[in-house]
Design a protein around this motif. Sequence first.
Motif, PDB file in Angstrom:
ATOM      1  N   SER A   1       8.654   5.365  -9.473  1.00 34.41           N
ATOM      2  CA  SER A   1       7.742   4.238  -9.275  1.00 34.41           C
ATOM      3  C   SER A   1       7.225   4.317  -7.851  1.00 34.41           C
ATOM      4  O   SER A   1       8.006   4.448  -6.902  1.00 34.41           O
ATOM      5  N   ALA A   2       5.898   4.249  -7.701  1.00 32.59           N
ATOM      6  CA  ALA A   2       5.324   4.438  -6.368  1.00 32.59           C
ATOM      7  C   ALA A   2       3.934   3.813  -6.311  1.00 32.59           C
ATOM      8  O   ALA A   2       3.360   3.435  -7.335  1.00 32.59           O
ATOM      9  N   ASP A   3       3.400   3.706  -5.092  1.00 30.66           N
ATOM     10  CA  ASP A   3       1.989   3.346  -4.945  1.00 30.66           C
ATOM     11  C   ASP A   3       1.152   4.456  -5.566  1.00 30.66           C
ATOM     12  O   ASP A   3       1.392   5.648  -5.317  1.00 30.66           O
ATOM     13  N   ASP A   4       0.182   4.069  -6.352  1.00 29.58           N
ATOM     14  CA  ASP A   4      -0.680   5.068  -6.986  1.00 29.58           C
ATOM     15  C   ASP A   4      -1.571   5.713  -5.929  1.00 29.58           C
ATOM     16  O   ASP A   4      -2.103   5.035  -5.045  1.00 29.58           O
TER      17      ASP A   4
ATOM     18  N   SER B   1      -0.522   3.882 -14.892  1.00 28.88           N
ATOM     19  CA  SER B   1      -1.042   3.193 -13.707  1.00 28.88           C
ATOM     20  C   SER B   1      -1.221   1.717 -14.024  1.00 28.88           C
ATOM     21  O   SER B   1      -1.650   1.354 -15.123  1.00 28.88           O
ATOM     22  N   THR B   2      -0.893   0.861 -13.048  1.00 25.19           N
ATOM     23  CA  THR B   2      -1.017  -0.576 -13.247  1.00 25.19           C
ATOM     24  C   THR B   2      -2.288  -1.084 -12.589  1.00 25.19           C
ATOM     25  O   THR B   2      -2.869  -0.419 -11.714  1.00 25.19           O
TER      26      THR B   2
ATOM     27  N   ASP C   1      -2.569  -3.377 -10.491  1.00 29.08           N
ATOM     28  CA  ASP C   1      -2.370  -3.775  -9.095  1.00 29.08           C
ATOM     29  C   ASP C   1      -2.005  -2.605  -8.193  1.00 29.08           C
ATOM     30  O   ASP C   1      -1.425  -2.776  -7.118  1.00 29.08           O
TER      31      ASP C   1
ATOM     32  N   TYR D   1      -0.081   0.350  -8.725  1.00 29.47           N
ATOM     33  CA  TYR D   1       1.170   1.084  -8.769  1.00 29.47           C
ATOM     34  C   TYR D   1       1.133   2.159  -9.861  1.00 29.47           C
ATOM     35  O   TYR D   1       0.324   2.094 -10.792  1.00 29.47           O
ATOM     36  N   SER D   2       2.033   3.116  -9.719  1.00 30.93           N
ATOM     37  CA  SER D   2       2.124   4.206 -10.691  1.00 30.93           C
ATOM     38  C   SER D   2       3.557   4.328 -11.186  1.00 30.93           C
ATOM     39  O   SER D   2       4.499   4.176 -10.408  1.00 30.93           O
ATOM     40  N   LEU D   3       3.683   4.596 -12.479  1.00 31.63           N
ATOM     41  CA  LEU D   3       4.990   4.865 -13.074  1.00 31.63           C
ATOM     42  C   LEU D   3       4.903   6.223 -13.747  1.00 31.63           C
ATOM     43  O   LEU D   3       4.098   6.414 -14.672  1.00 31.63           O
TER      44      LEU D   3
ATOM     45  N   SER E   1      10.975   3.432   1.410  1.00 33.25           N
ATOM     46  CA  SER E   1      11.517   3.160   0.078  1.00 33.25           C
ATOM     47  C   SER E   1      12.775   3.993  -0.116  1.00 33.25           C
ATOM     48  O   SER E   1      12.758   5.039  -0.763  1.00 33.25           O
TER      49      SER E   1
END
Length: 372
Positions: free
Chosen positions: A7-10, A36-37, A39, A41-43, A77
Motif C-alpha cells: 500500500s503506497a501513494d500512487d 488505485s483509489t 484519493d 493511493y495504490s494497492l 513508512s
Amino acid sequence: MHEITFSADDKPKLLSQLTCLLSEVGLNIQEAHAFSTTDGYSLDVFVVDGWPYEETEKLTTALEKEIFKSEVFDHLSIPNDGNDVWEIDLNHLKFGDKIASGSYGDLFKGTYCSQDVAIKVLKPERINSDLQREFAQEVFIMRKVRHRNVVQFIGACTKPPSLCIVTEFMSGGSIYDYLHKQKGVFKLPTLLKVAIDVSKGMNYLHQNNIIHRDLKAANILMDEHEVAKVADFGVARVKAQTGVMTAETGTYRWMAPEVIEHKPYDHKADVFSFGIVLWELLTGKLPYEYLTPLQAAVGVVQKGLRPIIPKNTHPKLVELLERCWQQDPTLRPDFSEIIEILRQTAKEFGQEGEDRRKDKSGGFLSVLRRGL
C-alpha cells in the motif's frame, strides 16, 4: 506460494519498481493486481513463488531490507512486524532539560510514562528527504536490537514535523565527555570492563548483520551501574547481501582507511574504529589531536598514520590495537575474538595483582558528578 500486498501513494512507474524489488529478493511473480483509489493511493497485490520457506518472517525481513535500499516508498513508512508497539504517543512524552544540540537535532532528557528517557528530536527546518531516510533507517535498526550493551530503544514519533527517537536515559553520560571534558582516567580493570562491554554490544550488532559505521567514544554511554552501551545508529546500516558497502560515513578521526577512500567495506570497518576507541580509553587523549580531521584522514590512508601507543601499555593490548587498525581489513579480528582477548587480559591482570588498590576516585560516575 505467497501473497504480498503493498500500500503506497500512487505514482508513475510504481508497479515496475515493485516488480524489480521483488526480483531483487529472488521471487517470481505469478500474478499481479494493481488497484488505485480516488484519493491517490495504490494497492498492489502479488502472488509469488521462489521463496524456499513456508514461514514468512524471513521473507518480511528480506523485503524490509530491500525497501530501505530502494526509493519506492516514503521512508517514514516504517514496516511494523506486529511484535513491537513503538509509535510514541506524544501525550505521554514530557520534555525536560536540553542535554546537547547539533546541526540537525537536539537531545533532551525527559520522561515517558514516568520512565526517564533521552529524546532525540530532528529540527523541523533541517528535515529533507535524506534526513528522513536516515531517521527511518535508525528507527528500523534500533527497534530490532535488544542487548545489555546497546542503548535500549523505547519508541519513536514518525509523523512530521515531530520526528524524534526515544531511548533509555544513560545517567553516566558519554565516554568522550568523561575523558575529554571531565579529564577522567580509567584504571586498567575498569578500562577492560568498558572495552568488553563495547565489544559485546558490537559483536551482537555484527551477528545481526548491522554495521554501526560511527563507533567512537562519543557514541558509548554509561548507565547508573557503570555498564557501557553502544549508542547512536544514525548512520548504521544493515549489511548488504554482497557483504560489502561503499560511501564514506562516520567521523574522520575514527574512520577506517577503506571507508575514507570510498572503497567497498564490511563490518571490519567497525573493528578499526574500536581500535581507536580502545586507544582513547588507554590515553584519555583525542586521536591525532594536533591534526585537523582531514589531515588525520590523509595521514591514515597515505602514510599509514596510527596513534602512538604508550610504552607502559599491557603487551596483549598493544598486540590487539595493532591488529584492530591493520590496513588490510581481513587481518583485523572479529569482535568475538576481541572479547576473548580482553577477558584473558583481565584474568592475567587479576592474577598478577598489578594494582589491587581501590580506585580512590570512586569510579566513573563519581568523577563525572564532581565535574558537573
